[in-house]
Design an enzyme around this catalytic site. Sequence first.
Site, PDB file in Angstrom:
ATOM      1  N   ASP A  44       0.778  -1.253   0.000  1.00 18.02           N
ATOM      2  CA  ASP A  44       0.000   0.000   0.000  1.00 18.02           C
ATOM      3  C   ASP A  44       0.812   1.306   0.000  1.00 18.02           C
ATOM      4  O   ASP A  44       1.792   1.422   0.743  1.00 18.02           O
ATOM      5  CB  ASP A  44      -0.853   0.104   1.267  1.00 18.02           C
ATOM      6  CG  ASP A  44      -1.618  -1.141   1.582  1.00 18.02           C
ATOM      7  OD1 ASP A  44      -1.523  -2.123   0.840  1.00 18.02           O
ATOM      8  OD2 ASP A  44      -2.326  -1.133   2.604  1.00 18.02           O
ATOM      9  N   ARG A  99      -7.694  -1.384  11.588  1.00 17.42           N
ATOM     10  CA  ARG A  99      -6.512  -0.748  10.987  1.00 17.42           C
ATOM     11  C   ARG A  99      -6.788   0.301   9.907  1.00 17.42           C
ATOM     12  O   ARG A  99      -7.898   0.543   9.513  1.00 17.42           O
ATOM     13  CB  ARG A  99      -5.589  -1.829  10.413  1.00 17.42           C
ATOM     14  CG  ARG A  99      -6.202  -2.746   9.364  1.00 17.42           C
ATOM     15  CD  ARG A  99      -5.117  -3.739   8.918  1.00 17.42           C
ATOM     16  NE  ARG A  99      -5.596  -4.668   7.918  1.00 17.42           N
ATOM     17  CZ  ARG A  99      -6.070  -5.887   8.182  1.00 17.42           C
ATOM     18  NH1 ARG A  99      -6.155  -6.308   9.417  1.00 17.42           N
ATOM     19  NH2 ARG A  99      -6.464  -6.676   7.190  1.00 17.42           N
ATOM     20  N   ASP A 100      -5.681   0.842   9.413  1.00 22.62           N
ATOM     21  CA  ASP A 100      -5.585   1.709   8.231  1.00 22.62           C
ATOM     22  C   ASP A 100      -6.268   3.069   8.405  1.00 22.62           C
ATOM     23  O   ASP A 100      -7.130   3.453   7.604  1.00 22.62           O
ATOM     24  CB  ASP A 100      -6.152   0.980   6.984  1.00 22.62           C
ATOM     25  CG  ASP A 100      -5.486  -0.365   6.756  1.00 22.62           C
ATOM     26  OD1 ASP A 100      -4.369  -0.556   7.246  1.00 22.62           O
ATOM     27  OD2 ASP A 100      -6.093  -1.228   6.099  1.00 22.62           O
ATOM     28  N   TRP A 157      -3.475  -8.778  -4.080  1.00 21.53           N
ATOM     29  CA  TRP A 157      -3.017  -9.734  -3.059  1.00 21.53           C
ATOM     30  C   TRP A 157      -3.083 -11.171  -3.547  1.00 21.53           C
ATOM     31  O   TRP A 157      -2.299 -12.013  -3.113  1.00 21.53           O
ATOM     32  CB  TRP A 157      -3.845  -9.602  -1.770  1.00 21.53           C
ATOM     33  CG  TRP A 157      -3.350  -8.503  -0.885  1.00 21.53           C
ATOM     34  CD1 TRP A 157      -4.043  -7.402  -0.472  1.00 21.53           C
ATOM     35  CD2 TRP A 157      -2.035  -8.378  -0.317  1.00 21.53           C
ATOM     36  NE1 TRP A 157      -3.248  -6.608   0.316  1.00 21.53           N
ATOM     37  CE2 TRP A 157      -2.013  -7.177   0.434  1.00 21.53           C
ATOM     38  CE3 TRP A 157      -0.881  -9.145  -0.366  1.00 21.53           C
ATOM     39  CZ2 TRP A 157      -0.877  -6.750   1.125  1.00 21.53           C
ATOM     40  CZ3 TRP A 157       0.253  -8.711   0.316  1.00 21.53           C
ATOM     41  CH2 TRP A 157       0.243  -7.542   1.048  1.00 21.53           C
TER      42      TRP A 157
HETATM   43  C1  FRU Z   1      -3.837  -3.679   2.649  1.00 19.44           C
HETATM   44  C2  FRU Z   1      -3.179  -4.094   3.941  1.00 19.44           C
HETATM   45  C3  FRU Z   1      -3.589  -3.163   5.056  1.00 19.44           C
HETATM   46  C4  FRU Z   1      -2.457  -3.275   6.034  1.00 19.44           C
HETATM   47  C5  FRU Z   1      -1.270  -3.474   5.142  1.00 19.44           C
HETATM   48  C6  FRU Z   1      -0.235  -4.401   5.690  1.00 19.44           C
HETATM   49  O1  FRU Z   1      -3.176  -4.094   1.518  1.00 19.44           O
HETATM   50  O2  FRU Z   1      -3.503  -5.438   4.243  1.00 19.44           O
HETATM   51  O3  FRU Z   1      -4.847  -3.449   5.606  1.00 19.44           O
HETATM   52  O4  FRU Z   1      -2.342  -2.143   6.841  1.00 19.44           O
HETATM   53  O5  FRU Z   1      -1.767  -3.990   3.908  1.00 19.44           O
HETATM   54  O6  FRU Z   1       0.905  -4.441   4.891  1.00 19.44           O
END
Ligand code: FRU
Length: 498
Positions: A45, A166-167, A305
């Site tokens: 990311d 997260r994020d 992914w």
């Molecule tokens: C998205 C993700 C996020 C996480 C990060 C980990 O691609 O899975 O949710 O913060 O990548 O690398």
Amino acid sequence: MKNAWSFCIFLGLSFFLGTSILAQVPTESWRPAIHFSPKKNWTNDPNGLLFYKGEYHLFFQHNPKGNEWGNMSWGHAKSKDLMHWTELPVAIPNDSAYIFSGCVVWDKSHVSGLGDAKKDLLIAIYTADFPNTRQEQHLAYSNDDGLTWTKYAQNPIININMKDFRDPNIIWHEASQQFIMSVVKPHEFAIQLYGSKDLIHWEILSQFARQGDYGMIWECPSLVELPIEGSKETKWVLFVSSQGSYPGNVGMQYFVGTFDGKQFVNENPKEQVMYVDHGKDFYAAIPFYNGMNSDVFWLGWALNWSYAGDQPTFPWKGQMSTARSLCLVRTQAGLRLKQVFKPDFVSRKPDLTLTNIQVNSSWAFPIPALLENKSYVLELDLGASPSGDFEISLLGEGSVDKFVMGVSAKSTKIWLDRSQSGKMLGAGFGNRMEANWLPDRSRKIQILVDHSIVEILAADGTVAMSALRFPNANAEKLAISSIAGSIKIHTMKVWKLK
Ligand code: FRU
């Protein structure tokens, strides 16, 4: 017997050494020229996208030690034009926690009270991932334009004792005079909104959950206010990375609605699904903080992914998309996202313009040298009257690689077939991709080719398709073939990108 064993061991060892040395051959011919990829090692990311003092900053999920996911830290690069990127030292290294995705805010008024009040202050808010235990939101600050960061001594700033949470992504909300954070509970398909005046203390405002597509976990949310093209109006848009248009492959979706400083309300039925990109290689995009004059733009991770680990590149793995400006357009189906390449490559004079191209069965691009560096934008205008179906192919020497973009101007459909485009990756990589465009949009198609990345924006930017490819051949040519009968292309323009 002893000799036979030694021979076997020798054979085994040479095979092992041979393959591992072979696997280490640099693959620079696949490296995009104007898209960011780290010099070496892994990225996923984009993080902390920021426009600051005339430069675009890109932080990114990075494994500084290897060409696979792990040791998650924030890498850092910057650019003056979004095309030439300078990679800087790792910005936020992992410690006992992995440094997962997040954002950067320019604390112009020093509301956080952190760092040196006489210097500019950047605040990074990201997820600290304690593997298999907990994800918390943490803060770090920088007084040297993002080069080095101090982790806040009182971290976490938000902890709800959850394994997956997260994020964080933050905007400044002028009307309610507060910062708004969107952050996600991936397995509950829920985006939480928090408010703060000082970037340190956060109060929960609302939750948006289980709307649109929740076939796969939700990640990397963001909330922005977008202008509606041709009007003074705006609407709020909530983005989330989740499942895309192909079951089993991740992608991004968006919701259009209102935001009152507390709650985002989707103005469409909650079952309605709107995808951002109909290719398979656009994920985890977040807007740049501090875009000027309401210019909202973003970039995403150009990979998926499902097969990211298979990307056959060395010494890096993973790359970013081009930046794209965002707005909404009114269409016969309602408000839709429009994306425009940024910088706007096509506003300068084209390197070549061809008009009224008649394709009876096949047509070869007449000046192959113009495309030989594999970094260009091609724009096809099919004109007002629909023509028949045709295919645009990028063909390697001896036609060993074939990357096909099909267009059905009548049924307003565009498809991509990379099943013969060189190296195949796993999990649906070779399956056809397809998108429909609304009949009230223009029949203009922009194709941006940059070595292993192809990005298509069609139908006034309401259709986006991003796809990687790994051709075996170095040289390639461009050909168009009609599927039934002859077709006519009103105008074709080419801009070289290098
Ligand atoms: C998205 C993700 C996020 C996480 C990060 C980990 O691609 O899975 O949710 O913060 O990548 O690398």
